[in-house]
Each structure stands twice: as structure tokens, then as C-alpha cells.
Design an enzyme around this catalytic site. Structure first.
Site: not given
Ligand code: NAD
Length: 285
Positions: A118, A139, A151, A190
Site C-alpha cells: 500500500s 496495487h 495502480e 492512498n
Molecule cells: P492479510 O493480513 O490479510 O494477509 C497477509 C498474508 O501474508 C497472511 O495470510 C500471512 O500468513 C501471509 N504471510 C506472512 N508472511 C509470509 C511469508 N513469509 N510468505 C508467505 N506468506 C506470508 O493482509 P492483506 O490485507 O491481504 O494485505 C497484504 C498486502 O496488501 C499488504 O502489503 C497491504 O498493505 C496490501 N494492501 C491491502 C489492502 C487491504 O484493503 N487490506 C489493499 C491494498 C493493498
């Protein structure tokens, strides 16, 4: 060079959504996570979501064919076979850099390496690799199957060719690529969205309005589908906190300093929908 095989690293909210849209568009997907339970949940959630789209007539293929294109594994070494790898693990700089180093070692030389971060600068993730020209930001927005904008972010060393490949990949997913020319923290959208979220939290902290009234007002006055607190709960309070912290650390711009109330809620584990409580309560049943 076409993209037919995709690796998604991290099967949380975003990773499983990205895996789903790739499978819906006919790509073969390897979805990987360190947590087997997260992979099991991802499989269930994707099947439910694809089933809903079929029910509504928005997808014509059968459920088994779409879901059958996603293979889950805890083994990252499958990266060797893919055309693009998309990282979607926790918003943690060191963790992401570690993943990019691994992906760089494991993947073929022509593979595109992308992050769904993000706010963390793509250039810093690319610096963990030997071939930073093939690292881009892709993104997606939450929920991935519904949101049309994606993005596509150019790091300092990203080549024009890899940028174009990423834009084409997004178009193949039937989404609209929004080109971001420089990986300033928070990128384009963002930067805009988080400022209004922070302002909403500060107004709440000052007792000027309630969560419900602010959300209702924003929906009705600005034509948005969700208010800032509803969106905040869907995204995850920890995710927004991570993004704000990353932008603030980089820019020292006070507009992005995470408000006290957000910090305290994250520390208390009140993370939004995924934890059952955030700005609103979400009873388990
Ligand atoms: P989340 O917490 O739902 O999921 C993260 C996952 O990563 C978990 O299942 C975890 O077990 C896994 N993980 C952790 N370490 C790992 C590793 N070493 N190898 C493989 N998997 C691993 O998080 P999310 O909300 O899906 O966010 C993920 C990314 O996307 C972040 O960078 C976040 O900033 C970005 N993002 C999130 C949103 C949102 O609305 N949640 C929107 C856009 C971007």
C-alpha cells in the site's frame, strides 16, 4: 511475452482476491503462504466468491474450472515456473524485502516481480534483488474481484518494458491500470484516501461527530458507496496503520501521522471485520 502463470505470495484478503481474478481470466495460479490455515481459508473464500459471481450471471464458466486453476502450497520454490510473481504479505518492509530476494533467486530471468504494497516504496523492494528493472508495484484495491482500478507503479529502476508488461497484465484481468510514474509512499490514490480517513478519525477523537454520522454523511454527500470507517474496517485497521506509518516515516508529513485512537485500536487487536471488531462490531454469526 504473455503472462499465463502467476505466483501469488500471501493468501490473506488481498492475495486470495488477486489469485481469484487471475484464475477467472484463465491464468494458472500458484497461491503460497507460510500459514496452511490461511491457504485453507483462501480456498474456501475464493470458492464462495466465484460461486456468487456465477449465481449472479457475471461469470459463465463453472466453479470447478475456475477454482481448479489455483494450486495452493507453502513452498515458495514453485516461483521457478511463473511469468509473474505478486507479493501480498503483511505490510512489513523487511519481510517484503526478504520475499523479493527469494523471488529474485528462484524465478526465471524474464519473470515480472510485483508488490501489492500500500505504501512501501517499490525502489526499496527492488533494491533487495539483482534485477531491479523487473520490479513494479501492482496495487489492487479491496475487494479485489469488485474494484476496477489497479495502480501500476514505476520504481526508480523499473524499465519501460516491464512497466508496459504490468499494464497489459492488469488489462488482461479486465481492470483499469492507473499509471503511477514515481513510487512516492502511498502512490496516488492512498495519498488522497488516507488523508480523509485520518481527518475522520481526528474529528471522531475531538467528539465532533460519531462513526455512524460521519460514514452516513460521506456516503450521502459525496456519493461514495462506503464511509471512511466502513472502508477502514474492510481494509483492516492494522493495514491502514501500516500504510500511514510508512508514508509518515518517509515524508514526515503530519497529515499522515497515525491518530492515537487508531494506534490504540490496533494495539488492542480491534482490526476491523477480520477480527470481529474495529470501528463497528461484527457478530460472528
Ligand atoms: P492479510 O493480513 O490479510 O494477509 C497477509 C498474508 O501474508 C497472511 O495470510 C500471512 O500468513 C501471509 N504471510 C506472512 N508472511 C509470509 C511469508 N513469509 N510468505 C508467505 N506468506 C506470508 O493482509 P492483506 O490485507 O491481504 O494485505 C497484504 C498486502 O496488501 C499488504 O502489503 C497491504 O498493505 C496490501 N494492501 C491491502 C489492502 C487491504 O484493503 N487490506 C489493499 C491494498 C493493498
Amino acid at each position: 511475452m504473455s503472462i499465463d502463470k502467476v505466483l501469488v505470495v500471501g493468501s490473506g484478503q488481498m492475495g486470495r482476491g488477486i489469485a481469484q481474478v487471475c484464475a477467472q481470466c484463465g491464468m494458472e495460479v500458484i497461491l503460497t503462504d507460510v500459514d496452511p490455515q490461511a491457504l485453507a481459508t483462501a480456498k474456501e473464500t475464493v470458492a464462495w466468491s466465484v460461486g456468487k459471481l456465477i449465481q449472479k450471471g457475471k461469470l459463465v464458466e463453472d466453479l470447478e474450472s475456475v477454482v481448479g486453476r489455483i494450486r495452493t502450497t507453502t513452498d515458495l520454490s514453485d516461483a521457478a515456473q511463473v511469468d509473474v510473481a505478486i507479493e501480498a504479505v503483511f505490510e512489513d518492509r523487511e519481510l517484503k524485502q526478504h520475499i523479493f530476494k527469494k523471488l529474485d533467486e528462484l524465478s526465471g530471468p524474464d519473470a515480472l516481480l510485483a508488490s501489492n504494497t500500500s505504501a512501501i516504496p517499490i525502489t526499496e523492494l527492488a533494491a533487495a534483488t539483482q534485477r531491479p528493472e523487473r520490479v513494479v508495484g501492482i496495487h489492487f484495491f479491496n475487494p479485489v474481484p469488485m474494484m476496477e482500478a489497479v495502480e501500476v507503479i514505476k520504481g526508480l529502476c523499473t524499465s519501460d518494458g516491464h512497466m508496459e508488461r504490468a499494464m497489459d497484465f492488469v488489462r488482461r484481468l479486465q481492470k483499469e491500470p492507473i499509471r503511477v510514474e514515481s513510487d512516492v509512499p502511498g502512490f496516488l490514490l492512498n495519498r488522497i484516501n488516507l488523508v480523509s480517513y485520518v481527518e475522520a478519525i481526528r474529528l471522531l477523537e475531538a467528539g465532533i461527530g460519531t462513526v455512524e454520522d460521519i460514514d452516513r454523511g460521506v456516503r450521502l454527500a459525496f456519493g461514495r458507496k462506503m464511509g471512511p470507517f466502513e472502508t477502514g474496517d474492510m481494509v483492516g485497521l492494522d493495514v491502514s496503520f501500516g500504510a500511514l506509518t510508512a508514508i509518515y516515516e518517509e515524508t514526515k508529513d503530519a497529515r499522515y501521522y497515525p491518530p492515537q485512537l487508531l494506534r490504540r485500536k490496533v494495539r488492542a487487536g480491534l482490526l476491523g471485520r477480520k477480527s470481529g471488531r474495529g470501528w463497528y462490531d461484527y457478530p460472528r454469526d
